[in-house]
Design an enzyme around this catalytic site. Structure first.
Site, PDB file in Angstrom:
ATOM      1  CB  THR A 286      -1.043  -0.071   1.158  1.00 14.26           C
ATOM      2  OG1 THR A 286      -1.913   1.038   1.039  1.00 14.26           O
ATOM      3  CG2 THR A 286      -0.412  -0.075   2.534  1.00 14.26           C
ATOM      4  CE  LYS A 290      -1.402   0.351  -3.550  1.00 18.70           C
ATOM      5  NZ  LYS A 290      -2.795   0.677  -3.677  1.00 18.70           N
ATOM      6  CG  ASN A 311      -2.773  -4.343  -5.341  1.00 19.34           C
ATOM      7  OD1 ASN A 311      -2.429  -5.197  -6.158  1.00 19.34           O
ATOM      8  ND2 ASN A 311      -3.978  -4.298  -4.827  1.00 19.34           N
ATOM      9  CB  THR A 409      -4.997  12.153  -2.062  1.00 19.37           C
ATOM     10  OG1 THR A 409      -6.025  12.463  -1.107  1.00 19.37           O
ATOM     11  CG2 THR A 409      -5.215  12.924  -3.346  1.00 19.37           C
ATOM     12  CG  LEU A 439      -9.456   5.541  -4.245  1.00 17.91           C
ATOM     13  CD1 LEU A 439      -8.244   5.008  -4.991  1.00 17.91           C
ATOM     14  CD2 LEU A 439     -10.732   5.057  -4.932  1.00 17.91           C
TER      15      LEU A 439
HETATM   16  P1  NAP Z   1       0.634   7.082  -3.031  1.00 17.71           P
HETATM   17  O1  NAP Z   1       1.144   6.400  -4.243  1.00 17.71           O
HETATM   18  O2  NAP Z   1       1.546   7.361  -1.903  1.00 17.71           O
HETATM   19  O3  NAP Z   1      -0.034   8.470  -3.497  1.00 17.71           O
HETATM   20  C1  NAP Z   1      -0.511   9.365  -2.539  1.00 17.71           C
HETATM   21  C2  NAP Z   1      -1.281  10.480  -3.229  1.00 17.71           C
HETATM   22  O4  NAP Z   1      -1.788  11.326  -2.192  1.00 17.71           O
HETATM   23  C3  NAP Z   1      -0.414  11.355  -4.117  1.00 17.71           C
HETATM   24  O5  NAP Z   1      -1.197  11.840  -5.162  1.00 17.71           O
HETATM   25  C4  NAP Z   1       0.014  12.458  -3.149  1.00 17.71           C
HETATM   26  O6  NAP Z   1       0.350  13.671  -3.784  1.00 17.71           O
HETATM   27  C5  NAP Z   1      -1.272  12.646  -2.370  1.00 17.71           C
HETATM   28  N1  NAP Z   1      -1.040  13.241  -1.061  1.00 17.71           N
HETATM   29  C6  NAP Z   1      -0.572  12.623   0.043  1.00 17.71           C
HETATM   30  N2  NAP Z   1      -0.511  13.476   1.073  1.00 17.71           N
HETATM   31  C7  NAP Z   1      -0.951  14.668   0.618  1.00 17.71           C
HETATM   32  C8  NAP Z   1      -1.138  15.948   1.213  1.00 17.71           C
HETATM   33  N3  NAP Z   1      -0.849  16.163   2.491  1.00 17.71           N
HETATM   34  N4  NAP Z   1      -1.637  16.939   0.446  1.00 17.71           N
HETATM   35  C9  NAP Z   1      -1.930  16.714  -0.849  1.00 17.71           C
HETATM   36  N5  NAP Z   1      -1.779  15.548  -1.473  1.00 17.71           N
HETATM   37  C10 NAP Z   1      -1.287  14.522  -0.748  1.00 17.71           C
HETATM   38  O7  NAP Z   1      -0.594   6.283  -2.402  1.00 17.71           O
HETATM   39  P2  NAP Z   1      -1.636   5.338  -3.164  1.00 17.71           P
HETATM   40  O8  NAP Z   1      -1.143   3.947  -3.124  1.00 17.71           O
HETATM   41  O9  NAP Z   1      -1.966   5.962  -4.458  1.00 17.71           O
HETATM   42  O10 NAP Z   1      -2.883   5.403  -2.178  1.00 17.71           O
HETATM   43  C11 NAP Z   1      -3.660   6.574  -2.053  1.00 17.71           C
HETATM   44  C12 NAP Z   1      -4.832   6.334  -1.093  1.00 17.71           C
HETATM   45  O11 NAP Z   1      -5.747   5.393  -1.652  1.00 17.71           O
HETATM   46  C13 NAP Z   1      -4.373   5.753   0.227  1.00 17.71           C
HETATM   47  O12 NAP Z   1      -5.076   6.392   1.256  1.00 17.71           O
HETATM   48  C14 NAP Z   1      -4.777   4.301   0.162  1.00 17.71           C
HETATM   49  O13 NAP Z   1      -5.103   3.769   1.434  1.00 17.71           O
HETATM   50  C15 NAP Z   1      -6.036   4.394  -0.714  1.00 17.71           C
HETATM   51  N6  NAP Z   1      -6.249   3.129  -1.436  1.00 17.71           N
HETATM   52  C16 NAP Z   1      -7.359   2.416  -1.121  1.00 17.71           C
HETATM   53  C17 NAP Z   1      -7.594   1.233  -1.779  1.00 17.71           C
HETATM   54  C18 NAP Z   1      -8.808   0.440  -1.449  1.00 17.71           C
HETATM   55  O14 NAP Z   1      -8.805  -0.777  -1.673  1.00 17.71           O
HETATM   56  N7  NAP Z   1      -9.866   1.045  -0.981  1.00 17.71           N
HETATM   57  C19 NAP Z   1      -6.700   0.752  -2.741  1.00 17.71           C
HETATM   58  C20 NAP Z   1      -5.590   1.508  -3.027  1.00 17.71           C
HETATM   59  C21 NAP Z   1      -5.368   2.700  -2.374  1.00 17.71           C
HETATM   60  P3  NAP Z   1       1.865  13.937  -4.329  1.00 17.71           P
HETATM   61  O15 NAP Z   1       2.001  13.127  -5.569  1.00 17.71           O
HETATM   62  O16 NAP Z   1       1.926  15.374  -4.534  1.00 17.71           O
HETATM   63  O17 NAP Z   1       2.777  13.446  -3.230  1.00 17.71           O
END
Ligand code: NAP
Length: 485
Positions: A286, A290, A311, A409, A439
């Protein structure tokens, strides 16, 4: 096997606790040192009463103050208490490696657990291996317990367990502290004779110790053994993840000999190192790992290659193969909630691993438009280019026109950070014709979801996506292990 630790300030309360523990458990550790403040020299006299009241197997422990216990008597008393405990039927006695009386028990080698505790740190693997070999000359079972500050400390203990197993030495190895919890759960899988648990949350005798009930009900500890397959989720933060409970439930339901843990790390290199040491059969990956994890894998399947995000990692024939089941999960979220993307204007917030999946899925439908907003505009542009979408800063949310808003995000994982989110601004308003998806599923209701509901928009959290992607991960694991039901 789990050993329930019994500490009490009176003999009566020790017997009551022992009775409670023995109703469900065969092995008890009697912390005789916990009786010291009240009994002092009378401890020897009261041992008959204690051992007459114990039905199952027991370990007698009299830990000194320097070793984290309460015993302050001299060595003569220590020897008489432990010798009498053996006479009265204790199955094991625990004697500290540093204790000058160790040799007094040379005749009871097989009943002796020689223990070493380091309450501050985890020494190097080399040092611990040398120490364990020396300890094994004196005792039937070697017990090494150190303090884990981080994952790398726990890796030392996993490797120590593997070394002792190869050497044919009976052992108990685990770490104290919050970072050591997984070492306690994995101890029986990695060959420890048993692991320790407190009778209840009020009876904890060491930092990071779990209760007997948690060990049994959550971690299925009585069914773990050296053949148990280890799986885990990696990320940071990780406490919110429902992956351990989902997979553990599935294993229990389908009678699969596997365990699913969580490891907190923001380093993909560290995650893979740990996976190799523990021979993890399936990893769930996660945020924020990823994309970073890809460079450490041997191979990617079509979905991971297409999305450039992983993932799921499966170990097969000693090779680590990356998959992406998030697209399956996001499609199930759309289906479960009857969301039709045809002719819709989509606004996607985020450009990380999950956003890549969402962009790929939504672009496969006949949508009207897609705009991608992200804090790092360069990442938004790169993703937008791939899907012929528009890219913009987070602050443009108020000017965007969309039917469906998708938050991909991690902003809302922390409710304090969410107050800085673009949707928390007053000039961002929703309406009842819109659909708002996040998400995130834990917390169940983020600020975004509450604001969308208040505007009577259709508001959906990430639970259905979680279930969809987890089901697919389970399928991949079972196929690789040839355990398909
Ligand atoms: P990731 O690759 O780390 O990406 C994080 C995203 O959030 C990036 O776009 C990042 O922006 C943004 N972000 C983080 N902190 C921020 C802040 N303080 N202000 C503005 N933007 C911020 O993570 P990911 O794997 O894509 O996951 C994203 C979310 O989706 C997580 O919360 C995860 O738990 C959730 N998710 C859920 C499922 C599900 O099965 N329901 C599956 C997958 C993911 P920057 O690029 O500018 O850093």
């Amino acid at each position: 096997m789990v050993c329930a630790c019994i500490s009490a300030s009176t003999v009566e309360s020790m017997l009551l606790k022992a009775e409670e523990a023995q109703a469900e458990n065969d092995l008890l550790e009697l912390r005789l040192d916990s009786l010291w403040p009240q009994l002092k020299e009378n401890l020897v006299l009261d041992l008959d009463k204690i051992f007459n009241g114990i039905k199952g197997r027991s370990i007698a422990t009299l830990r000194s103050a320097e070793q984290g216990g309460l015993f302050e008597g001299d060595d003569i008393l220590l020897v008489s208490v432990l010798k009498k405990a053996l006479e009265l039927g204790a199955d094991y006695i625990d004697v500290e490696y540093a204790s000058p009386v160790l040799r007094e028990f040379a005749g009871s080698r097989e009943k002796m657990i020689c223990s070493f505790h380091d309450f501050d740190k985890t020494p190097s693997l080399d040092k611990l291996q040398t120490l364990a070999l020396k300890m094994s000359e004196m005792a039937g079972i070697v017990k090494i317990v150190t303090y884990a500050h981080d994952l790398s400390d726990t890796m030392v203990l996993y490797q120590l367990s593997q070394f002792l197993r190869k050497e044919g030495i009976r052992f108990i190895v685990f770490a104290m502290g919050d970072n050591g919890v997984n070492t306690r759960i994995l101890a029986p899988v990695l060959g420890s004779e048993f692991t320790f648990a407190a009778l209840g949350a009020k009876d904890l005798t060491a930092p990071g110790q779990l209760s007997f009930r948690e060990m049994k009900e959550i971690w299925n500890i009585n069914n773990l053994n050296k053949d148990t397959k280890i799986c885990a989720v990696f990320g940071e933060p990780i406490k919110h993840s429902n992956s351990p409970s989902y997979h553990m439930e599935a294993y229990k339901k389908n009678d699969i000999n596997a365990i699913f843990l969580s490891f907190e790390t923001s380093s993909a290199k560290e995650a893979v190192e740990l996976a190799k040491i523990l021979q993890l059969r399936q990893m769930s990956i996660t945020a924020p790992l990823k994309a970073e994890i890809i460079q450490y894998l041997d191979d990617l399947d079509e979905s991971a290659l297409r999305l450039n995000a992983v993932n799921t990692v499966i170990l097969n024939d000693n090779k680590l193969r990356g998959y992406n089941t998030d697209d399956f999960g996001f499609k199930s979220l759309l289906e479960e909630n009857k969301i039709d993307l045809k002719d819709k204007r989509i606004c996607l917030v985020g450009a990380g691993g999950a956003a890549k999946t969402v962009a790929s899925v939504v672009s496969s439908f006949d949508i009207t438009s897609l705009v991608i907003l992200n804090r790092d505009i360069f990442k938004a542009r790169e993703l937008a280019k791939k899907y012929k979408a528009k890219a913009a800063n987070l602050s443009s949310l108020k000017d965007c026109e969309y039917d469906i808003l998708i938050d991909a995000t991690s902003i809302s994982l922390d409710p304090r950070v969410e107050l800085e989110a673009p949707w928390a601004k007053e000039d961002v308003v929703f309406n009842s014709k819109q659909t708002v998806i996040t998400l995130i599923y834990n917390p169940v209701e983020t600020y975004l979801i509450r604001k969308a509901k208040a505007a009577l928009a259709k508001a959906i959290n990430g639970w259905d996506m979680f279930v969809g992607q987890a089901e697919e991960q389970l399928k991949l694991f079972l196929e690789a292990e040839d355990l398909k039901q």
